[in-house]
Design an enzyme around this catalytic site. Structure first.
Site: not given
Length: 292
Positions: A72, A147, A176, A187-191
């Site tokens: 990705d 993001d 933080d 579906t990446a870091y936000a998840l």
């Protein structure tokens, strides 16, 4: 005749398995009579070829389709570089998760052949533009398909900032950091930060606080047309960093203003005809299936 005649190839050059897939893909495309253009960094890893070589940004002008071989992260990099050219992207997964690169290496000839014959589905995704100003002067900018993240950097220290959405003050937060994510990035870091999964067709942005110093702070979903402004507080004990898809890192100072809004150019992702967002969630995120 296929609508795609000139095919650009971009690969994760440090991966030996990617090079194997690239060579296999090149052989297939040339055998089928397509014109192949290799991105210059990719070409350095693919020895003994006779195809045209181009800078990544130039692929958008030369090609009808760009195929990304890697994970990705490779596709995110290609998306940032090529979104303004409206050239569609197709992904072959040689990474780990592969949420965006959904063709497996053993399906290269079959699935790529189907796409080139017109059997595919296309999705439109939006990106984010980020700009940072200091005393009214531009300091840096970037774009992101997943993001834009405000975070402490290498030092684990709480940061403080003011958040505005469409000019309206939302809150002053100590945390933080903050993840500002597209539906693609949900579906990446936000998840991982506790944010919701958003369907790719949604015209929305989600703001996910990172370890906020209050139990009442929760993710906020806003319209995709919203302008988000972050002002770094004078009371912040560290200099927060801003990254776009984990790249383009900029170190802020007190009083700096970070603005994030939807990019005017959209990206077209091409998938095999049977692609399903929910199937991807099941397989990539380990969702359980019903026995009914």
């Amino acid at each position: 005749m296929s609508e795609f005649q000139t095919i650009g190839l971009v690969g994760r050059t440090e991966s030996e398995s990617t090079v194997v897939s690239l060579k296999r893909l090149m052989s297939f495309l040339e055998g089928e009579g397509y014109t192949v253009v290799l991105e210059e960094g990719t070409a350095a890893s693919v020895m003994e070829h006779r195809v045209r070589v181009s800078k990544k940004e130039k692929l958008g002008e030369l090609c009808d389709l760009v195929i990304v071989v890697g994970g990705d992260g490779s596709l995110l990099g290609a998306a940032r570089a090529l979104a303004r050219f409206s050239v569609p992207l197709l992904g072959i997964n040689r990474g780990r998760l592969g949420f965006l690169t959904d063709i497996t290496p053993d399906q290269v000839e079959q699935k790529v052949g189907e796409v080139l014959s017109g059997k595919y589905m296309a999705e439109s995704r939006f990106l984010l533009d980020m700009s940072l100003t200091r005393n009214g002067k531009p300091i840096g900018e970037g774009s992101a398909l997943n993001d834009v993240v405000l975070h402490p950097g290498e030092l684990i220290r709480m940061i403080e900032f003011d958040l505005y959405i469409d000019g309206q003050f939302v809150y002053t937060q100590r945390s933080d950091g903050l993840i500002i994510s597209t539906p693609t990035g949900s579906t990446a870091y936000a998840l991982s930060g506790g944010g919701p999964i958003m369907h790719p067709k949604l015209d929305a942005i989600v703001l996910v606080p990172l370890n906020p110093h209050t139990l009442s702070s929760r993710p906020i979903v806003v319209e995709g047309s919203s302008e988000i402004k972050i002002v770094v507080s004078d009371h912040s004990i560290s200099n927060p960093h801003v990254t776009c898809d984990g790249h383009d890192q900029i170190i802020t100072k007190s009083g700096d203003v970070v603005r994030v809004h939807k990019k005017p150019h959209r990206l077209t992702l091409v998938h095999p005809i049977e692609h399903s967002f929910y199937e991807a969630c099941r397989s990539k995120l380990g969702w359980g299936s019903s026995n009914l």
